[in-house]
Design an enzyme around this catalytic site. Structure first.
Site, mmCIF file in Angstrom:
data_model
loop_
_atom_site.group_PDB
_atom_site.id
_atom_site.type_symbol
_atom_site.label_atom_id
_atom_site.label_comp_id
_atom_site.label_asym_id
_atom_site.label_seq_id
_atom_site.Cartn_x
_atom_site.Cartn_y
_atom_site.Cartn_z
ATOM 1 N N SER A 199 7.294 13.780 -12.532
ATOM 2 C CA SER A 199 7.717 12.756 -11.577
ATOM 3 C C SER A 199 6.775 12.526 -10.398
ATOM 4 O O SER A 199 6.955 11.568 -9.652
ATOM 5 C CB SER A 199 9.111 13.084 -11.041
ATOM 6 O OG SER A 199 10.083 12.712 -11.973
ATOM 7 N N LYS B 187 9.785 11.064 -0.277
ATOM 8 C CA LYS B 187 10.706 10.601 -1.310
ATOM 9 C C LYS B 187 12.128 10.780 -0.772
ATOM 10 O O LYS B 187 12.400 11.762 -0.063
ATOM 11 C CB LYS B 187 10.495 11.453 -2.566
ATOM 12 C CG LYS B 187 11.272 11.034 -3.801
ATOM 13 C CD LYS B 187 10.909 11.960 -4.973
ATOM 14 C CE LYS B 187 11.541 11.566 -6.280
ATOM 15 N NZ LYS B 187 11.105 12.422 -7.399
ATOM 16 N N SER C 168 9.714 9.767 -11.461
ATOM 17 C CA SER C 168 10.717 9.228 -10.557
ATOM 18 C C SER C 168 10.197 8.970 -9.140
ATOM 19 O O SER C 168 10.805 8.226 -8.388
ATOM 20 C CB SER C 168 11.895 10.185 -10.480
ATOM 21 O OG SER C 168 11.500 11.416 -9.889
#
Lengths: 485, 473
Positions: free
Chosen positions: A176, A77, A152
């Site tokens: 997330s 990420k 996310s």
């Protein structure tokens, strides 16, 4: 190529079926082919990934394995810092930010011989449940490109789901990792708070943030937990315990469903739950009972306040953590000759941050203000402790807490963009584990009539990732979800 | 009816660690701008603070030395405000759970009474960086070397009643910190700074008046002047029927006045909350005990030893303890020669002039040799000064130097008598004048003899022989 797990790639290396560079090339080709549409990557380390993969070919040929992920392509990420590489955190504020040091997560992957493919798209500063708040545009759900992949860590989940990486490391503050894993039909695992070092991971809410793997199997989750966990002297909140050894335990397999009791907080599965998810979840419970799991109705009386509590604590910490982005030393800034210092700050932060980030900074600033602190932040901390207490009580009678991961199916892109409150409520089932600092995993178990994946969530006792993964492994076998988008 | 002042002081002092409070950058003063900064000090994304254990020990020591209770649990809090010298947008400090609380220091007031100043708290915090405005016409420059440097803040209760008491308290506190090895308290480098909270009320009233806070005063004299000015300003306001406004003020050392900086309404809302990146600081009793037991000699004991054991005068002691360097040099010399008064005299008349120079190399052990040579009459004062001037910058062995330079004092009566007789022979006129009562001319003869002996003659012996020759009693 069919989607592969870490385990299967490692096995392929050991059986000399293929080499790191070959796998890497295939993935890079796939990314080139479909990622312009899916938008799962913010930056791609094409050159360094290939170069490293070729180096690792030699190791693999000689049978020198650093670890199970040696030569395995993995992505991150875009919240983990990698020296000399861009780290945007999905924000315009950091759209030009090159890190000058490595995160602990990256160093551990590198040490273990992973091929780092690149950095995945995400909601800006990890604030969002749909990856729509990214400065780099939304990521699409590989199962249905009109749908969001969740967030996310939506870029990570979509990339794993679509076979654009073997695994990705994400972060989970209120769901997330688990919610996008659920939306994309893969496994997403958030370990206990403090299990994996936060050093070099851009902070959203320091007391809740935790890194974890997005993968295609429970075994893969165990492999990455074993590699990434362990005390880090650079993170004062990291748990002072050595790395876990979960994968070995799973491989031995000396455990069965009738060893375990699963608690289901039926009180939380009321009106807000999608009917199709409810039906599938009820069927799941039946089949788990059939194979020997004991199911128990439990009560988490304060979990109903989890979303409200979370939306005090997380924005409060975020408003503080994001104060450093002022455009003075780094990050987005516009130099204007005649602006005052205050105008300079206001301009940089107004233009550098997106709406959702600004909304949360305002929420947090408000709840920390003098005169409001006791009523909001302090009260939220008290409720957090009550929720911890609820789980402690529950774990006296059960080994794990079972719920769906998300109360709803992947929603349409744009559907909730203008309704933040509705967006916040989609985290209702994932947030309690963050507040209680517990390990929690999402495992895909069914498909909706509309061909969208549905995830189940298992939450274990603090620092008992081993038991949680044992149960996860058994349930994974039972549900045997083998669908790909 | 008269007024009385109510004063509380907050002192910020840099503690003597090698590295910063939450990072491993070193804290040397005077380095190139931004050369002592790590990613943590710069507030780069993803960085986390890690507490410096040495700083904690020194802060505990500060707490113990100011008679505080050390709290086994204390927490760090974030204090928020935006300013370019504050990289994270917040300062890590301690707020509602400080390291040490409820201490006191005793001072002696002007009428020789003992007065107890209660200490509310001692806590740790990080310093901010510095803005430099005079390097460029177009920009202000930021130097973050100081960002993250460890400070302790020591806060009194409002127990101080006059500017003089404030200065007495500050001097005592400073000495305790210096002699405890806790802080250098170098005021020019700004690592001992004081904020003063001042209010006045009519004598006999209970209720405190409205206070003002004077920020960042960095010399004893300025503290005195600032408080004096502020007390008078407030009294005048009240006497004119006006109100004192609660505000923060700055002291201007050129005008000796305080000026309003910001009012209470403009005060920052610092939005304190516990720093989620740092665990609460939990101290074991063992750790606290270890620090208490490591304290060698309290500052009070030191003064009492100087006065009673070494019989030094109060004035001399005051000068010695005004600077730890002097005390350390005195103490290290006394390890080798047991002549406290002579050592003290030489330190206060000679060493004091050189000891702050960068090239001062003389060690106590070597200085002790010089003192011994003086006391035993091996050399006279003039030779001693000559030697001293040579060894200050080299620390060359004093005994060797006495021999090499042939400065050994000439004390042989026979030898000196002969020289004196020659001098008398050459100066018959002066000799007669002395015999006629002009005893002032003695010094002339001493000078002549000294000249002949190249300064090495023992002045006492010379005097004694001359007196015999001139038949002076």
């Amino acid at each position: 190529m069919k989607r592969m797990s870490i385990e299967s790639v490692a096995k392929g290396f050991r059986n000399k079926e293929f080499l790191p560079s070959e796998i890497t090339k295939i993935l890079l080709k796939n990314i080139k082919k479909i990622d312009s549409e899916l938008n799962t990557y913010i930056s791609l380390f094409e050159e360094s990934a290939l170069k490293n993969a070729i180096l690792f070919d030699d190791d693999i040929n000689k049978g020198n394995y650093k670890s199970l992920i040696h030569g395995v392509p993995i992505s991150l990420k875009d919240i983990f810092l990698v020296k000399d590489e861009l780290c945007t955190c999905g924000s315009r504020m950091l759209s030009n930010y090159i890190s000058n040091y490595n995160s602990t997560v990256y160093e551990k992957l590198q040490y273990s011989g992973a091929v780092i493919l690149g950095k995945n798209n995400m909601d800006e500063f990890a604030m969002g449940s749909s990856t729509e708040t990214s400065f780099y545009g939304p990521t699409l759900n590989p199962w249905n490109k009109d749908k969001v992949p969740g967030g996310s860590s939506g870029g990570s989940a979509a990339a794993v789901s679509a076979g654009l990486t073997i695994a990705s490391i994400g972060t989970d503050t209120g769901g997330s990792i688990r919610q996008p894993a659920s939306f994309c039909g893969i496994v997403g695992f958030k370990p206990s708070y403090g299990r994996i070092s936060r050093f070099g991971m851009i902070a959203f809410s320091s007391s809740l943030d935790q890194a974890g793997p997005l993968v295609t199997s429970v075994n893969d989750a165990a492999i990455l937990l074993d590699i990434l966990s362990g005390f880090d002297s650079k993170d004062s909140t990291s748990v002072n315990l050595p790395s876990t050894q979960c994968y070995k335990v799973l491989k031995k397999g000396k455990f069965a469903p009738n060893n375990f009791t699963l608690g289901v907080p039926f009180e939380l599965l009321g009106d807000g739950l999608d009917e199709e998810i409810r039906k599938n979840f009820e069927m799941l419970i039946k089949s788990l009972t059939n194979v020997g799991f004991k199911i128990k109705n439990i009560s988490l009386p304060n979990a109903q306040f989890a979303v409200a509590t979370y939306y005090i604590i997380a924005p409060s910490e975020a408003s503080s953590n994001l104060s450093r982005y002022d455009g003075v030393r780094y990050g987005f800034s516009e130099d204007s000759e005649d602006s005052t210092l205050e105008e300079f700050y206001i301009n940089n932060r107004s233009k550098g941050f997106g709406d959702e980030v600004k909304r949360r900074i305002m929420l947090g600033t408000y709840s920390l203000s003098s005169g409001y602190y006791d009523a909001y932040y302090l009260k939220a901390i008290k409720i957090k402790n009550m929720i911890i207490n609820d789980f402690n009580n529950a774990f006296k009678g059960v080994d794990c807490v079972l719920t769906p991961t998300s109360p709803e199916l992947p929603f349409d892109i744009g559907e909730k963009r203008n309704d933040p409150l509705k967006m916040y409520l989609s985290d209702i089932l994932t947030i309690p584990a963050n507040l209680a600092e517990l390990p929690s995993i999402s495992i895909p178990f069914a498909l909706s009539m509309t061909n969208l994946p549905i995830g189940l969530q298992l939450t274990g006792n603090k620092l008992d990732e081993e038991k949680l993964l044992k149960i996860s492994s058994l349930i994974e076998k039972e549900v045997s979800f083998d669908k790909e988008p | 009816m008269g007024f009385e002042a109510v004063i509380g002081l907050e002192v910020h002092s840099q503690i003597k660690t090698n590295t910063k409070l939450f990072s491993s950058s070193n804290i040397d003063y005077g380095c190139d701008p931004n050369s002592n900064v790590s990613e943590v000090d710069l507030g780069l994304p993803g960085t986390l603070p890690v507490i410096n254990s040495r700083a904690v020990d020194l802060a505990i020591l500060a707490g113990v030395s100011t008679n505080c209770r050390i709290n086994k649990k204390s927490t760090f809090a974030r204090k928020h405000y935006f300013y370019p010298d504050l990289p994270k947008g917040y300062q890590i400090s301690q707020y509602d759970e400080p390291l040490a609380t409820k201490g006191y220091l005793d001072i002696t007031t002007s009428d020789a009474m003992k007065k107890t100043i209660r200490i509310n708290r001692v806590h740790m915090e990080e310093d901010a960086g510095k803005l430099i405005h005079d390097l460029s016409n177009d920009y202000s420059m930021i130097d973050l070397n100081r960002a993250g440097v460890p400070l302790i803040e020591i806060v009194t209760e409002p127990d101080i009643s006059s500017p003089e008491e404030a200065v007495k308290y500050l001097k005592k506190l400073r000495n305790i910190l210096i002699f405890g090895g806790i802080s250098d308290c170098n005021m020019e480098q700004g690592n001992f700074r004081c904020d003063a909270n001042v209010s006045v009320r009519r004598v006999g009233t209970e209720k405190l008046g409205t206070k003002t806070e004077i920020k960042n005063v960095n010399s004893f004299r300025f503290v005195q002047k600032a408080i004096e000015y502020e007390i008078n300003r407030q009294i005048q306001l009240i006497e004119k029927g006006k109100k004192v406004i609660q505000e923060t003020r700055l002291f201007n050392s050129k005008s000796n006045k305080t000026y309003s900086m910001r009012s209470k309404e403009d005060a920052h809302d610092y939005r304190y909350f516990p720093d989620p990146d740092l665990q609460p600081l939990i101290l074991s009793q063992e750790r606290i005990d270890k620090i208490i037991n490591s304290i060698p000699e309290s500052f009070e004991d030191k003064i009492s030893n100087y006065l009673n054991k070494f019989q030094l005068s109060r004035d001399d002691v005051d000068i010695l303890i005004s600077d730890k360097i002097l005390c350390d040099f005195f103490d290290s010399t006394l390890e080798y020669v047991n002549e406290p008064k002579v050592v003290c005299n030489w330190i206060l008349s000679e060493i004091i002039r050189y000891i702050k120079q960068d090239n001062f190399k003389l060690k106590g052990e070597n200085f002790a040799k010089l003192i011994r040579a003086i006391v035993t009459g091996k050399i006279n004062n003039n030779s001693a000064k000559e030697i001293l001037s040579k060894v200050i910058e080299t620390n060359e062995n004093v005994d060797t130097l006495i021999n090499d330079l042939g400065l050994q004092q000439e004390s042989s009566e026979a030898f000196l008598s002969q020289i004196i007789d020659n001098v008398i022979k050459d100066n018959r006129k002066e000799y007669d004048r002395i015999l006629n009562g002009e005893t002032k001319l003695m010094t002339f003869f001493v000078g002549q003899v000294m000249k002949e002996t190249k300064g090495k003659g023992n002045p006492q012996i010379i005097n004694q022989i001359l007196k015999e020759r001139f038949r002076i009693d």
